[in-house]
Enzyme design. Structure first.
Site, PDB file in Angstrom:
ATOM      1  N   ARG A 121      21.093 -93.360 -22.525  1.00  0.00           N
ATOM      2  CA  ARG A 121      21.648 -94.657 -22.153  1.00  0.00           C
ATOM      3  C   ARG A 121      23.030 -94.790 -22.776  1.00  0.00           C
ATOM      4  O   ARG A 121      23.232 -95.420 -23.807  1.00  0.00           O
ATOM      5  CB  ARG A 121      20.732 -95.790 -22.630  1.00  0.00           C
ATOM      6  CG  ARG A 121      19.281 -95.659 -22.217  1.00  0.00           C
ATOM      7  CD  ARG A 121      19.088 -95.530 -20.711  1.00  0.00           C
ATOM      8  NE  ARG A 121      19.405 -96.749 -20.005  1.00  0.00           N
ATOM      9  CZ  ARG A 121      18.538 -97.729 -19.770  1.00  0.00           C
ATOM     10  NH1 ARG A 121      17.300 -97.646 -20.227  1.00  0.00           N
ATOM     11  NH2 ARG A 121      18.897 -98.786 -19.082  1.00  0.00           N
ATOM     12  N   GLN A 126      26.350 -94.224 -17.127  1.00  0.00           N
ATOM     13  CA  GLN A 126      26.034 -95.412 -16.332  1.00  0.00           C
ATOM     14  C   GLN A 126      26.108 -95.168 -14.831  1.00  0.00           C
ATOM     15  O   GLN A 126      25.259 -95.648 -14.076  1.00  0.00           O
ATOM     16  CB  GLN A 126      26.968 -96.565 -16.715  1.00  0.00           C
ATOM     17  CG  GLN A 126      26.610 -97.215 -18.040  1.00  0.00           C
ATOM     18  CD  GLN A 126      27.543 -98.360 -18.391  1.00  0.00           C
ATOM     19  OE1 GLN A 126      28.563 -98.570 -17.732  1.00  0.00           O
ATOM     20  NE2 GLN A 126      27.201 -99.099 -19.431  1.00  0.00           N
ATOM     21  N   ASP A 129      22.886 -93.537 -13.643  1.00  0.00           N
ATOM     22  CA  ASP A 129      21.661 -94.131 -14.174  1.00  0.00           C
ATOM     23  C   ASP A 129      20.797 -94.704 -13.052  1.00  0.00           C
ATOM     24  O   ASP A 129      20.934 -95.859 -12.657  1.00  0.00           O
ATOM     25  CB  ASP A 129      22.033 -95.217 -15.186  1.00  0.00           C
ATOM     26  CG  ASP A 129      20.832 -95.745 -15.948  1.00  0.00           C
ATOM     27  OD1 ASP A 129      19.684 -95.400 -15.568  1.00  0.00           O
ATOM     28  OD2 ASP A 129      21.026 -96.501 -16.913  1.00  0.00           O
ATOM     29  N   SER A 132      18.604 -97.875 -13.934  1.00  0.00           N
ATOM     30  CA  SER A 132      19.283 -99.165 -13.893  1.00  0.00           C
ATOM     31  C   SER A 132      19.559 -99.614 -12.462  1.00  0.00           C
ATOM     32  O   SER A 132      19.339-100.778 -12.117  1.00  0.00           O
ATOM     33  CB  SER A 132      20.609 -99.086 -14.673  1.00  0.00           C
ATOM     34  OG  SER A 132      20.356 -98.943 -16.060  1.00  0.00           O
TER      35      SER A 132
END
Length: 367
Positions: A121, A126, A129, A132
């Site tokens: 993380r 990001q 990901d 998410s």
């Protein structure tokens, strides 16, 4: 020969997403990659074959056999794995926990596999990901399910028949799913509160126009997840939560940690104390549920309270969910293919090292 990047029609029950969309297919082709798809791979996500350009088509066996990089939303079938050639790469949400047989099958075929649930993380990760991006879809859908199932309106309405008070909605867990649920409930006009044992989430909850619920428990952990509560902390949290739930119309729980059973937050006694007509949507149903009464995939009625345990929520909005996860995959593929279009993964890169569950004939992932 150019690298072949491929995707199959997903075969998991109820799965409607696709790993390569028309948008990402164009990007791969622009990089000089050969894009190969199974006929109808995107149909369930509202991407018919005709919406793709610059791709080649084949049947499931032919696509799996030709793939140098096979992208998947969920793990492919055993038949597809057994068809892949040695030195191929498999990238997707591979659900490696409790999947020793599948990982062994990949190692036997000498297929290097990356489970994107295992990405660290970090800021750099990001864009890749998948947890998410798909949690955002789940949080959005959870509120829609609650609003549809509730016997009350969510917003305040002023009518000739009188004023309707807004519903009170509580979201437990202020991760991506929880924050999206808070934002969606606010858009629907509900009176919204959020709770998380990590105090650093207070500002995020408040930034969405929701009230942060204080229960007197703080449990910040590592890796963006909360640590496990002590018995004393859990008892204190449950007592305070039980009293608060008496006035809640809709409860959405989102507390989950990959590879572990979901923490039990809502007991049967708490549910018994909630008002008739209250709704619980348990987004942790797949890992056992945050509510003691949750049954995965079912709707349970208990003392006038409805407990919903939905599964694979992201598949319910497959077009946008596919667009998001396909972009995650495209960013990850940049780590595997160099500027010359050659497969050249650098396993000293922590993103590859931590997400790699099988490398060649070696299973790297140990629970």
């Amino acid at each position: 020969m150019p690298i072949t990047i491929a995707a199959l029609r997903e075969t998991a029950a109820g799965e409607r997403r696709v790993a390569i969309t028309p948008e990402t297919a164009k990007k791969y082709a622009a990089r000089g990659l050969r894009v190969l798809l199974e006929h109808g791979a995107g149909d369930s996500a509202s991407f018919p074959d005709a919406s793709y350009s610059g791709v080649e088509w084949g049947d499931a066996a032919g696509v799996a056999a030709a793939a140098d990089i096979l992208l998947c939303v969920l793990p492919p079938s055993a038949a597809a794995i057994n068809t892949m050639h040695s030195d191929a790469m498999l990238v997707g949400q591979l659900r490696p926990y409790g999947a020793a047989a599948r990982l062994a099958a990949l190692a036997q075929r000498q297929v290097t596999a990356f489970a994107l649930e295992r990405l660290p993380r970090s800021t750099r990760a990001q864009a890749m990901d998948t947890l998410s991006s798909q949690a955002a879809v789940s949080g959005y859908r959870a509120v829609l399910l609650a609003a549809e199932a509730a016997p009350r309106f969510f917003p305040m309405l002023t009518t000739a028949a009188g004023t309707i008070r807004p519903s009170r909605v509580l979201v437990i867990g202020a991760g991506v799913a929880g924050l999206q649920a808070l934002a969606t409930a606010r858009r629907l006009g509900a009176q919204v509160e959020g709770f998380d044992v990590r105090p650093e989430t207070r500002e995020q909850v408040q930034s969405l126009g929701a009230k942060f619920l204080e229960l007197g428990v703080s449990a910040s952990g590592s890796g963006g997840y909360a640590r496990e509560l002590s018995a004393e902390e859990r008892a204190r949290q449950q007592q305070a939560l039980s009293e608060h739930l008496r006035n809640i119309d809709a409860l959405i729980t989102t507390a989950a940690v990959p590879g572990r059973a979901a923490p039990r937050i809502v007991t049967a006694a708490m549910v018994a104390g909630m008002k008739p007509g209250a709704i619980i949507v348990d987004l942790a149903a797949e890992s056992g549920g945050n509510c003691e009464l949750t049954r995965p995939g079912e709707r349970v009625e208990h003392g006038g309270v409805s407990i919903l345990g939905p599964l694979n929520m992201a598949a319910g909005h497959p077009l946008h969910a596919s667009e998001m996860i396909a972009r995650n995959f495209a960013h990850f593929v940049e780590l595997l293919v160099n500027k010359d279009g050659v497969l050249a993964p650098d396993f000293s890169d922590e993103l590859l090292a931590q997400s790699c569950v099988v490398q060649g004939a070696t299973v790297k992932f140990v629970e």
